[in-house]
Design a protein around this motif. Structure first.
Motif, PDB file in Angstrom:
ATOM      1  N   LEU A  46       0.672  -1.025   0.092  1.00 36.19           N
ATOM      2  CA  LEU A  46      -0.209  -0.068   0.078  1.00 36.19           C
ATOM      3  C   LEU A  46       0.822   1.224  -0.023  1.00 36.19           C
ATOM      4  O   LEU A  46       1.834   1.345   0.911  1.00 36.19           O
ATOM      5  N   ILE A  47       0.490   2.151  -0.914  1.00 31.98           N
ATOM      6  CA  ILE A  47       1.453   3.257  -0.866  1.00 31.98           C
ATOM      7  C   ILE A  47       0.494   4.636  -0.796  1.00 31.98           C
ATOM      8  O   ILE A  47      -0.532   4.696  -1.386  1.00 31.98           O
ATOM      9  N   ASP A  48       0.926   5.652   0.152  1.00 28.18           N
ATOM     10  CA  ASP A  48       0.442   6.705   0.329  1.00 28.18           C
ATOM     11  C   ASP A  48       0.821   7.920  -0.844  1.00 28.18           C
ATOM     12  O   ASP A  48       2.034   8.202  -0.724  1.00 28.18           O
ATOM     13  N   ILE A  49       0.123   8.179  -1.588  1.00 29.08           N
ATOM     14  CA  ILE A  49       0.316   9.187  -2.622  1.00 29.08           C
ATOM     15  C   ILE A  49      -0.494  10.632  -2.619  1.00 29.08           C
ATOM     16  O   ILE A  49      -0.373  11.398  -3.432  1.00 29.08           O
ATOM     17  N   GLY A  50      -1.056  10.833  -1.410  1.00 34.20           N
ATOM     18  CA  GLY A  50      -1.634  11.834  -1.130  1.00 34.20           C
ATOM     19  C   GLY A  50      -3.299  11.849  -1.535  1.00 34.20           C
ATOM     20  O   GLY A  50      -3.918  12.575  -1.460  1.00 34.20           O
ATOM     21  N   ALA A  51      -3.733  10.645  -1.837  1.00 33.58           N
ATOM     22  CA  ALA A  51      -4.877  10.638  -2.332  1.00 33.58           C
ATOM     23  C   ALA A  51      -5.821  10.124  -1.014  1.00 33.58           C
ATOM     24  O   ALA A  51      -5.472   9.765  -0.021  1.00 33.58           O
ATOM     25  N   LYS A  52      -7.088  10.031  -1.249  1.00 35.07           N
ATOM     26  CA  LYS A  52      -8.095   9.709  -0.159  1.00 35.07           C
ATOM     27  C   LYS A  52      -7.948   8.489   0.461  1.00 35.07           C
ATOM     28  O   LYS A  52      -8.157   8.067   1.536  1.00 35.07           O
ATOM     29  N   THR A  53      -7.506   7.578  -0.634  1.00 36.88           N
ATOM     30  CA  THR A  53      -7.283   5.967  -0.326  1.00 36.88           C
ATOM     31  C   THR A  53      -5.834   5.593  -0.718  1.00 36.88           C
ATOM     32  O   THR A  53      -5.589   6.160  -1.711  1.00 36.88           O
ATOM     33  N   ALA A  54      -5.228   4.861   0.161  1.00 39.81           N
ATOM     34  CA  ALA A  54      -4.005   4.355  -0.286  1.00 39.81           C
ATOM     35  C   ALA A  54      -3.791   3.591  -1.495  1.00 39.81           C
ATOM     36  O   ALA A  54      -4.671   2.697  -1.709  1.00 39.81           O
ATOM     37  N   ALA A  55      -2.996   3.893  -2.477  1.00 30.09           N
ATOM     38  CA  ALA A  55      -2.913   3.235  -3.582  1.00 30.09           C
ATOM     39  C   ALA A  55      -2.050   1.949  -3.427  1.00 30.09           C
ATOM     40  O   ALA A  55      -1.627   1.555  -2.506  1.00 30.09           O
ATOM     41  N   TYR A  56      -2.186   0.917  -4.412  1.00 28.86           N
ATOM     42  CA  TYR A  56      -1.781  -0.506  -4.265  1.00 28.86           C
ATOM     43  C   TYR A  56      -0.831  -0.651  -5.417  1.00 28.86           C
ATOM     44  O   TYR A  56      -1.201  -0.366  -6.779  1.00 28.86           O
ATOM     45  N   ILE A  57       0.272  -1.394  -5.264  1.00 25.55           N
ATOM     46  CA  ILE A  57       1.217  -1.952  -6.247  1.00 25.55           C
ATOM     47  C   ILE A  57       1.317  -3.244  -6.165  1.00 25.55           C
ATOM     48  O   ILE A  57       1.770  -3.760  -5.069  1.00 25.55           O
ATOM     49  N   PRO A  58       0.790  -4.037  -6.921  1.00 25.65           N
ATOM     50  CA  PRO A  58       1.175  -5.525  -7.052  1.00 25.65           C
ATOM     51  C   PRO A  58       2.570  -5.948  -7.087  1.00 25.65           C
ATOM     52  O   PRO A  58       3.360  -5.151  -7.808  1.00 25.65           O
ATOM     53  N   ILE A  59       2.941  -7.152  -6.952  1.00 28.31           N
ATOM     54  CA  ILE A  59       4.521  -7.557  -6.794  1.00 28.31           C
ATOM     55  C   ILE A  59       4.866  -7.595  -8.332  1.00 28.31           C
ATOM     56  O   ILE A  59       5.985  -7.290  -8.646  1.00 28.31           O
ATOM     57  N   GLN A  60       4.228  -7.814  -9.166  1.00 24.23           N
ATOM     58  CA  GLN A  60       4.377  -8.019 -10.482  1.00 24.23           C
ATOM     59  C   GLN A  60       4.694  -6.654 -11.167  1.00 24.23           C
ATOM     60  O   GLN A  60       5.347  -6.680 -12.271  1.00 24.23           O
ATOM     61  N   GLU A  61       4.352  -5.513 -10.713  1.00 28.26           N
ATOM     62  CA  GLU A  61       4.651  -4.259 -11.027  1.00 28.26           C
ATOM     63  C   GLU A  61       5.896  -3.571 -10.296  1.00 28.26           C
ATOM     64  O   GLU A  61       6.085  -2.385 -10.436  1.00 28.26           O
ATOM     65  N   MET A  62       6.483  -4.356  -9.384  1.00 33.67           N
ATOM     66  CA  MET A  62       7.389  -3.682  -8.622  1.00 33.67           C
ATOM     67  C   MET A  62       8.780  -3.451  -9.168  1.00 33.67           C
ATOM     68  O   MET A  62       9.679  -2.742  -8.886  1.00 33.67           O
ATOM     69  N   SER A  63       9.044  -4.407 -10.395  1.00 32.49           N
ATOM     70  CA  SER A  63      10.537  -4.258 -10.945  1.00 32.49           C
ATOM     71  C   SER A  63      10.345  -4.862 -12.410  1.00 32.49           C
ATOM     72  O   SER A  63       9.295  -5.656 -12.869  1.00 32.49           O
ATOM     73  N   ILE A  64      11.461  -4.369 -13.249  1.00 31.01           N
ATOM     74  CA  ILE A  64      11.233  -4.706 -14.566  1.00 31.01           C
ATOM     75  C   ILE A  64      11.888  -6.291 -14.688  1.00 31.01           C
ATOM     76  O   ILE A  64      11.580  -7.082 -15.554  1.00 31.01           O
ATOM     77  N   ASN A  65      12.557  -6.626 -13.435  1.00 30.57           N
ATOM     78  CA  ASN A  65      12.778  -7.961 -13.465  1.00 30.57           C
ATOM     79  C   ASN A  65      12.044  -8.853 -12.444  1.00 30.57           C
ATOM     80  O   ASN A  65      11.353  -8.358 -11.551  1.00 30.57           O
ATOM     81  N   ARG A  66      11.964 -10.230 -12.551  1.00 29.66           N
ATOM     82  CA  ARG A  66      11.156 -11.023 -11.663  1.00 29.66           C
ATOM     83  C   ARG A  66      11.748 -10.875 -10.258  1.00 29.66           C
ATOM     84  O   ARG A  66      12.751 -11.367 -10.014  1.00 29.66           O
ATOM     85  N   ILE A  67      10.674 -10.776  -9.290  1.00 24.75           N
ATOM     86  CA  ILE A  67      11.181 -10.916  -7.938  1.00 24.75           C
ATOM     87  C   ILE A  67      10.210 -11.705  -7.078  1.00 24.75           C
ATOM     88  O   ILE A  67       9.032 -12.166  -7.490  1.00 24.75           O
ATOM     89  N   GLU A  68      10.620 -12.101  -5.997  1.00 20.32           N
ATOM     90  CA  GLU A  68       9.751 -13.055  -5.110  1.00 20.32           C
ATOM     91  C   GLU A  68       8.936 -12.403  -4.066  1.00 20.32           C
ATOM     92  O   GLU A  68       7.884 -12.911  -3.704  1.00 20.32           O
TER      93      GLU A  68
END
Length: 329
Positions: A46-68
């Motif tokens: 969960l990421i606070d970007i200043g919106a009313k609700t915390a935004a979400y980043i799924p693991i597959q969108e965290m890196s150009i490389n595969r991570i666990e």
């Protein structure tokens, strides 16, 4: 003691919510915003970007490389840039991406490297019937089989690091194509000089000339540069695997071409046909004369024959069969 009545300021909770809505930032897909990691979860954050609700980043969108795990990329309370991937869902939550930012910057970087005509190094992570796959700046690139200069079987190249030059960088078509051959030719050409005599091995014979291996790269000995005498076919002078002396008469680094001559080494016209041993014995002496007589007047321009793509020092060919897309894993 005098009782004082609290004044009615006329500002309700609903008014306050409306005010927040009025001054709330407007976020759109494609925007890049700063955000702070609010909570790490097993498959996202969960990421606070200043919106009313915390935004979400799924693991597959965290890196150009595969991570666990998210912890490989993010730390609690860390602030960094995020790409807004989607509009708010029914819960008012935005989806974010780091991978898209890395992807855009990777293309920008490879375009810069191509413009600089840089040589890059990368390890082969897989092969297919068309060639080999590598990663450049996190992007997946393809080396066509015709641009792999090694006698090893392709499958033995996995995990081997290769020097590479860029053939095609096309973000719109998602194509990143590279050449091992051109990198080797350039490196070899940097050590060669026009007018230099080298020993080579005949690797192929065509009606228009002979392909000569000189230290792992191929040069073309065009039929017009074999002898001052007329020659019907290179087969009448050479056999495959013959070891011969040749002189370099042109180096074209941009196109990766090396042009060779034995004609310029003949003590007398026709010696390459009548007495090749004499030509080889006198090669260094004749090359010195050539440099004195010709190089002082400016570098000669070798004839530009039309040759087939068999020459390993020619222009890059089109990608064969299944060009790997330069997409992230």
């Amino acid at each position: 003691m005098v009782n004082q009545k609290t004044p009615d300021i006329g500002f309700t909770h609903e008014d306050f919510a409306a005010l927040l809505d009025k001054y709330d930032y407007h976020f759109s897909p494609g925007d890049i915003v700063a955000g702070t990691v609010f909570s790490l979860e097993p498959r996202g954050a969960l990421i606070d970007i200043g919106a009313k609700t915390a935004a979400y980043i799924p693991i597959q969108e965290m890196s150009i490389n595969r991570i666990e795990t998210p912890e490989e990329v993010l730390q609690s309370n860390e602030t960094r840039e995020f790409f807004i991937l989607t509009d708010e869902n029914e819960d008012g939550q935005l989806t974010l991406s780091i991978r898209r930012i890395e992807y855009m910057r990777a293309w920008e970087r490879v375009r810069q490297l191509q413009a600089e005509d840089a040589t890059v190094r990368s390890s082969v992570f897989a092969t297919n019937r068309g060639g080999a796959l590598v990663r450049i700046e996190g992007l997946r690139g393809f080396i066509p089989g015709s641009h792999i200069s090694t006698r090893k079987p392709k499958e033995d190249l996995v995990a081997e690091e290769l020097p590479l030059k860029f053939l095609e960088v096309d973000e719109d078509r998602n194509r990143l194509v590279l050449s091992h051959r051109r990198a080797l030719v350039e490196r070899k050409m940097n050590r060669l000089e026009v007018g230099e005599v080298v020993i080579g091995t005949v690797r192929g014979l065509k009606p228009y000339g002979a392909f000569i291996d000189i230290g792992g790269v191929s040069g073309l000995l065009h039929i017009s540069e074999i002898s001052h005498d007329h020659i019907d076919t290179p087969h009448s002078v050479f056999n495959v695997n013959d070891e011969i002396k040749v002189m370099i008469i042109d180096l074209d680094a941009e196109r990766g071409r090396i042009s060779l001559s034995t004609k310029q080494l003949e003590p007398d016209p026709g010696d390459m046909v009548k007495n090749p041993s004499l030509v080889y014995d006198k090669a260094e002496e004749m090359a010195a004369r050539y440099r004195e007589q010709v190089m002082g007047l400016g570098q000669p321009s070798a004839e530009e024959p039309v040759v087939e793509e068999e020459d390993v020092a020619t222009e890059p060919v089109a990608v064969e069969e299944e060009p790997a897309l330069a997409v992230e894993d």
